[in-house]
Design a protein around this motif. Structure first.
Motif, PDB file in Angstrom:
ATOM      1  N   MET A 177       0.916  -1.428  -0.019  1.00 19.83           N
ATOM      2  CA  MET A 177       0.208  -0.338  -0.018  1.00 19.83           C
ATOM      3  C   MET A 177       1.001   1.406   0.250  1.00 19.83           C
ATOM      4  SD  MET A 177      -3.355   1.143   2.562  1.00 19.83           S
ATOM      5  CE  MET A 177      -4.597   2.318   2.317  1.00 19.83           C
ATOM      6  N   VAL A 178       0.531   2.417  -0.544  1.00 15.54           N
ATOM      7  CA  VAL A 178       1.194   3.578  -0.448  1.00 15.54           C
ATOM      8  C   VAL A 178       0.869   4.233   0.771  1.00 15.54           C
ATOM      9  CG1 VAL A 178       1.338   5.502  -1.869  1.00 15.54           C
ATOM     10  CG2 VAL A 178       0.813   3.338  -3.332  1.00 15.54           C
ATOM     11  N   GLY A 179       2.074   4.248   1.206  1.00 18.01           N
ATOM     12  CA  GLY A 179       2.102   4.623   2.749  1.00 18.01           C
ATOM     13  C   GLY A 179       2.345   6.676   2.764  1.00 18.01           C
ATOM     14  N   THR A 180       2.207   7.318   1.290  1.00 17.54           N
ATOM     15  CA  THR A 180       2.787   8.503   1.650  1.00 17.54           C
ATOM     16  C   THR A 180       2.764   9.224   0.792  1.00 17.54           C
ATOM     17  OG1 THR A 180       4.755   8.868   0.776  1.00 17.54           O
ATOM     18  CG2 THR A 180       5.360   8.428   3.378  1.00 17.54           C
ATOM     19  N   THR A 181       2.085  10.567   0.316  1.00 17.79           N
ATOM     20  CA  THR A 181       2.033  11.573  -0.122  1.00 17.79           C
ATOM     21  C   THR A 181       3.273  11.163  -1.616  1.00 17.79           C
ATOM     22  OG1 THR A 181       0.269  13.139   1.476  1.00 17.79           O
ATOM     23  CG2 THR A 181       1.609  14.126  -1.089  1.00 17.79           C
ATOM     24  N   THR A 182       4.184  10.820  -1.217  1.00 23.64           N
ATOM     25  CA  THR A 182       4.849  11.506  -1.929  1.00 23.64           C
ATOM     26  C   THR A 182       5.495   9.785  -2.972  1.00 23.64           C
ATOM     27  OG1 THR A 182       7.195  12.498  -0.973  1.00 23.64           O
ATOM     28  CG2 THR A 182       8.127  11.454  -2.026  1.00 23.64           C
ATOM     29  N   GLU A 183       5.225   8.974  -2.394  1.00 26.17           N
ATOM     30  CA  GLU A 183       5.030   7.528  -2.475  1.00 26.17           C
ATOM     31  C   GLU A 183       3.547   7.427  -3.314  1.00 26.17           C
ATOM     32  OE1 GLU A 183       4.751   5.069   0.610  1.00 26.17           O
ATOM     33  OE2 GLU A 183       6.664   4.627   0.567  1.00 26.17           O
ATOM     34  N   PHE A 184       2.816   7.593  -3.296  1.00 30.22           N
ATOM     35  CA  PHE A 184       1.531   7.927  -4.188  1.00 30.22           C
ATOM     36  C   PHE A 184       1.749   8.868  -5.898  1.00 30.22           C
ATOM     37  CE2 PHE A 184      -2.655  10.038  -6.081  1.00 30.22           C
ATOM     38  CZ  PHE A 184      -2.734   8.851  -5.838  1.00 30.22           C
ATOM     39  N   ASN A 185       2.587  10.027  -5.397  1.00 30.63           N
ATOM     40  CA  ASN A 185       3.638  11.005  -6.361  1.00 30.63           C
ATOM     41  C   ASN A 185       4.520  10.318  -7.299  1.00 30.63           C
ATOM     42  OD1 ASN A 185       1.442  13.832  -5.878  1.00 30.63           O
ATOM     43  ND2 ASN A 185       3.174  14.551  -4.020  1.00 30.63           N
ATOM     44  N   THR A 186       4.697   9.203  -6.694  1.00 29.70           N
ATOM     45  CA  THR A 186       5.998   8.500  -7.466  1.00 29.70           C
ATOM     46  C   THR A 186       4.935   7.751  -8.393  1.00 29.70           C
ATOM     47  OG1 THR A 186       7.922   9.241  -5.708  1.00 29.70           O
ATOM     48  CG2 THR A 186       7.568   7.254  -7.686  1.00 29.70           C
ATOM     49  N   LEU A 187       4.211   7.372  -7.922  1.00 29.77           N
ATOM     50  CA  LEU A 187       3.043   6.084  -8.975  1.00 29.77           C
ATOM     51  C   LEU A 187       2.498   7.225 -10.233  1.00 29.77           C
ATOM     52  CD1 LEU A 187       1.842   3.654  -6.333  1.00 29.77           C
ATOM     53  CD2 LEU A 187       3.567   3.556  -7.871  1.00 29.77           C
ATOM     54  N   LEU A 188       1.960   7.971  -9.977  1.00 28.31           N
ATOM     55  CA  LEU A 188       1.546   8.426 -10.277  1.00 28.31           C
ATOM     56  C   LEU A 188       2.430   9.476 -12.321  1.00 28.31           C
ATOM     57  CD1 LEU A 188      -0.729  11.473  -8.439  1.00 28.31           C
ATOM     58  CD2 LEU A 188      -1.176   9.834 -10.041  1.00 28.31           C
ATOM     59  N   GLU A 189       3.392   9.643 -11.469  1.00 28.86           N
ATOM     60  CA  GLU A 189       4.613  10.052 -12.252  1.00 28.86           C
ATOM     61  C   GLU A 189       4.930   9.382 -12.982  1.00 28.86           C
ATOM     62  OE1 GLU A 189       9.307  11.271 -12.261  1.00 28.86           O
ATOM     63  OE2 GLU A 189       8.036  12.367 -10.498  1.00 28.86           O
ATOM     64  N   LEU A 190       5.160   7.289 -12.642  1.00 24.65           N
ATOM     65  CA  LEU A 190       5.754   6.299 -13.416  1.00 24.65           C
ATOM     66  C   LEU A 190       4.182   6.430 -14.264  1.00 24.65           C
ATOM     67  CD1 LEU A 190       7.501   4.231 -13.188  1.00 24.65           C
ATOM     68  CD2 LEU A 190       5.573   2.746 -11.646  1.00 24.65           C
ATOM     69  N   CYS A 191       2.835   6.485 -13.790  1.00 25.38           N
ATOM     70  CA  CYS A 191       2.218   6.235 -14.775  1.00 25.38           C
ATOM     71  C   CYS A 191       1.455   7.200 -15.993  1.00 25.38           C
ATOM     72  CB  CYS A 191       1.210   5.771 -14.184  1.00 25.38           C
ATOM     73  SG  CYS A 191       0.344   3.788 -13.106  1.00 25.38           S
ATOM     74  N   HIS A 192       2.477   8.001 -15.366  1.00 27.58           N
ATOM     75  CA  HIS A 192       2.069   9.196 -16.613  1.00 27.58           C
ATOM     76  C   HIS A 192       2.994   8.683 -17.888  1.00 27.58           C
ATOM     77  CE1 HIS A 192       2.883  13.339 -18.319  1.00 27.58           C
ATOM     78  NE2 HIS A 192       3.423  13.194 -18.584  1.00 27.58           N
ATOM     79  N   GLU A 193       3.188   8.006 -18.298  1.00 24.84           N
ATOM     80  CA  GLU A 193       3.743   8.236 -19.859  1.00 24.84           C
ATOM     81  C   GLU A 193       3.030   6.832 -20.310  1.00 24.84           C
ATOM     82  OE1 GLU A 193       5.245   6.072 -22.905  1.00 24.84           O
ATOM     83  OE2 GLU A 193       5.354   7.672 -23.212  1.00 24.84           O
ATOM     84  N   GLN A 194       2.410   6.642 -21.496  1.00 27.35           N
ATOM     85  CA  GLN A 194       1.812   5.740 -21.893  1.00 27.35           C
ATOM     86  C   GLN A 194       1.812   4.187 -21.987  1.00 27.35           C
ATOM     87  OE1 GLN A 194      -1.077   6.147 -24.879  1.00 27.35           O
ATOM     88  NE2 GLN A 194      -2.227   5.263 -23.793  1.00 27.35           N
TER      89      GLN A 194
END
Length: 124
Positions: A1-18
């Motif tokens: 589970m994503v524990g912090t805002t930083t981890e969540f933002n990292t996942l969003l950035e990771l998924c930015h590129e199709q």
């Protein structure tokens, strides 16, 4: 589970590129190691809505190179995959398994990816 805002933002950035979303979706769907060639074919199927045989060798090569030099290393840096360069094999890690529900939620929100995102079917 994503524990912090930083981890969540990292996942969003990771998924930015199709291309990465497609790779992550296929790895989650297949639940096994896949070759760079398999992932290239999956991207062609979902990005170009055609079979790999109908895409130019140059386009296929460009996708494969971007996987090898950009997308797979980024996934490996975050410990989501292990990449065997000699065998051209991408293996999901336990970290990938732990984050898969969050990754899947992000990927499912992509209107450009029609579920299930799977490998190219040779019989199609």
């Amino acid at each position: 589970m994503v524990g912090t805002t930083t981890e969540f933002n990292t996942l969003l950035e990771l998924c930015h590129e199709q291309h990465r979303r497609i790779v992550l979706a296929v790895l989650a769907s297949e639940e096994r190691s896949l070759t760079v060639n398999d992932l290239t074919k999956a991207i062609i199927k979902h990005n170009h809505h055609t079979s790999p045989m109908e895409v130019s060798k140059e386009e296929s090569r460009t996708i494969r190179i971007s996987l090898q030099h950009v997308h797979i290393p980024k996934l490996e840096d975050l410990s989501l995959v292990n990449y065997d360069t000699e065998r051209q094999l991408v293996e999901p890690t336990s970290q990938f398994d732990q984050l898969e529900p969050q990754l899947s939620a992000i990927i499912d929100a992509d209107p450009g990816l029609e579920p299930p995102v799977a490998l190219w079917d040779r019989s199609a």
